[in-house]
Motif scaffolding. Structure first.
Motif, PDB file in Angstrom:
ATOM      1  N   GLY A  11      40.195  20.736  42.607  1.00 49.50           N
ATOM      2  CA  GLY A  11      39.708  20.660  43.981  1.00 49.50           C
ATOM      3  C   GLY A  11      38.297  20.128  44.080  1.00 49.50           C
ATOM      4  O   GLY A  11      37.877  19.658  45.139  1.00 49.50           O
ATOM      5  N   SER A  12      37.546  20.199  42.979  1.00 49.67           N
ATOM      6  CA  SER A  12      36.157  19.742  42.991  1.00 49.67           C
ATOM      7  C   SER A  12      35.738  19.380  41.569  1.00 49.67           C
ATOM      8  O   SER A  12      36.249  19.972  40.604  1.00 49.67           O
ATOM      9  N   SER A  14      33.159  20.349  40.390  1.00 47.67           N
ATOM     10  CA  SER A  14      32.520  21.572  39.870  1.00 47.67           C
ATOM     11  C   SER A  14      33.505  22.428  39.061  1.00 47.67           C
ATOM     12  O   SER A  14      33.091  23.322  38.333  1.00 47.67           O
ATOM     13  N   ASP A  15      34.806  22.162  39.199  1.00 49.53           N
ATOM     14  CA  ASP A  15      35.813  22.907  38.421  1.00 49.53           C
ATOM     15  C   ASP A  15      35.956  22.379  36.987  1.00 49.53           C
ATOM     16  O   ASP A  15      36.600  23.029  36.147  1.00 49.53           O
ATOM     17  N   ARG A  42      39.622  18.708  51.784  1.00 50.97           N
ATOM     18  CA  ARG A  42      38.650  17.645  52.021  1.00 50.97           C
ATOM     19  C   ARG A  42      39.264  16.259  51.930  1.00 50.97           C
ATOM     20  O   ARG A  42      38.797  15.321  52.562  1.00 50.97           O
ATOM     21  N   ALA A  65      44.256  22.888  39.974  1.00 48.90           N
ATOM     22  CA  ALA A  65      43.238  23.921  39.823  1.00 48.90           C
ATOM     23  C   ALA A  65      42.329  23.915  41.035  1.00 48.90           C
ATOM     24  O   ALA A  65      41.874  22.847  41.466  1.00 48.90           O
ATOM     25  N   ALA A  66      42.080  25.103  41.576  1.00 50.77           N
ATOM     26  CA  ALA A  66      41.138  25.173  42.698  1.00 50.77           C
ATOM     27  C   ALA A  66      40.585  26.577  42.824  1.00 50.77           C
ATOM     28  O   ALA A  66      41.218  27.548  42.374  1.00 50.77           O
ATOM     29  N   GLY A  67      39.414  26.658  43.431  1.00 55.61           N
ATOM     30  CA  GLY A  67      38.796  27.957  43.688  1.00 55.61           C
ATOM     31  C   GLY A  67      38.756  28.245  45.171  1.00 55.61           C
ATOM     32  O   GLY A  67      39.204  27.447  45.991  1.00 55.61           O
ATOM     33  N   MET A  68      38.244  29.424  45.514  1.00 53.82           N
ATOM     34  CA  MET A  68      38.092  29.884  46.910  1.00 53.82           C
ATOM     35  C   MET A  68      39.449  29.894  47.635  1.00 53.82           C
ATOM     36  O   MET A  68      40.406  30.433  47.092  1.00 53.82           O
ATOM     37  N   ALA A  91      35.354  30.844  41.693  1.00 50.83           N
ATOM     38  CA  ALA A  91      34.278  29.978  42.195  1.00 50.83           C
ATOM     39  C   ALA A  91      33.561  30.586  43.397  1.00 50.83           C
ATOM     40  O   ALA A  91      32.889  29.875  44.130  1.00 50.83           O
TER      41      ALA A  91
HETATM   42  C1  RP5 Z   1      37.386  24.571  45.830  1.00 54.14           C
HETATM   43  O1  RP5 Z   1      36.151  25.083  46.219  1.00 54.14           O
HETATM   44  C2  RP5 Z   1      37.123  23.842  44.541  1.00 54.14           C
HETATM   45  O2  RP5 Z   1      38.285  23.824  43.761  1.00 54.14           O
HETATM   46  C3  RP5 Z   1      36.026  24.634  43.900  1.00 54.14           C
HETATM   47  O3  RP5 Z   1      36.531  25.601  42.985  1.00 54.14           O
HETATM   48  C4  RP5 Z   1      35.367  25.336  45.070  1.00 54.14           C
HETATM   49  C5  RP5 Z   1      33.947  24.894  45.309  1.00 54.14           C
HETATM   50  O4  RP5 Z   1      33.902  23.506  45.465  1.00 54.14           O
HETATM   51  P1  RP5 Z   1      32.493  22.719  45.541  1.00 54.14           P
HETATM   52  O5  RP5 Z   1      31.782  23.262  46.739  1.00 54.14           O
HETATM   53  O6  RP5 Z   1      31.771  23.021  44.251  1.00 54.14           O
HETATM   54  O7  RP5 Z   1      32.850  21.272  45.659  1.00 54.14           O
HETATM   55  O8  RP5 Z   1      37.905  23.722  46.786  1.00 54.14           O
END
Ligand code: RP5
Length: 167
Positions: A11-12, A14-15, A42, A65-68, A91
């Motif tokens: 997702g980012s 940052s992952d 996004r 893979a993704a966070g939040m 995250a």
């Molecule tokens: C999620 O939000 C992403 O997978 C990541 O884990 C988290 C934060 O994203 P960034 O703000 O670092 O881009 O969508």
């Protein structure tokens, strides 16, 4: 370039530190993959286009893979009938519980095979994808068997080393 059999979406960017072990395992097993960033929220159009084009080119498993509020795996599962593996990423201040529940709690008919959080999940997502591909690839099945034999030998060697240190 060989066509991807597995896609890894994050997702980012940052992952990446959590998810790169997934790419490492696929590489070691000789499985061609595409590793990229796309977001359910996004960049929904990019996500849909990636799924469609990768699937048309022969991709057989999607790893997401993704966070939040981790909707990436669910969004991909809504788009394809290929198996989708989800890696929740820790995250946020909720420590990954948010991503775990968002990834695992899919409605009937749209499963996401959810693995552990972060690096451990990233590795197992690759192993699970490899086992899926090995259902119709005997050479790959043999490589997985050999890797498991090494895991087994490594545990025995570590056991002998510890015993030698303390006995
Ligand atoms: C999620 O939000 C992403 O997978 C990541 O884990 C988290 C934060 O994203 P960034 O703000 O670092 O881009 O969508």
């Amino acid at each position: 370039m060989e066509k991807a059999k597995v896609a890894i979406f994050m997702g980012s960017a940052s992952d990446e530190p959590m998810i790169s072990p997934c790419a490492d395992v696929l590489k070691k097993l000789g499985i061609p993959f595409r590793f990229t960033v796309t977001s359910a929220h996004r960049t929904p159009e990019r996500t849909a286009e990636l799924v469609d084009s990768l699937e048309a080119d022969g991709c057989e498993v999607f790893i997401c893979a993704a966070g939040m509020a981790a909707h990436l795996a669910g969004a991909v599962a809504a788009r394809t009938m290929k198996p989708v593996i989800g890696i929740p990423v820790a995250a946020s201040p909720l420590g990954g519980m948010d991503a775990l529940l968002a990834t695992v709690q899919m409605p009937p008919g749209f499963p996401v095979a959810t693995v552990a959080l972060d690096k451990a999940g990233a590795k197992n997502a690759a192993w699970l994808a490899a086992q899926m591909l090995a259902l119709h690839d005997a050479d790959l099945a043999e490589r997985i068997r050999a890797a498991r034999a090494k895991f087994k030998a490594d545990v025995a060697a570590a056991g002998a080393e510890i015993e030698g240190k303390y006995c």
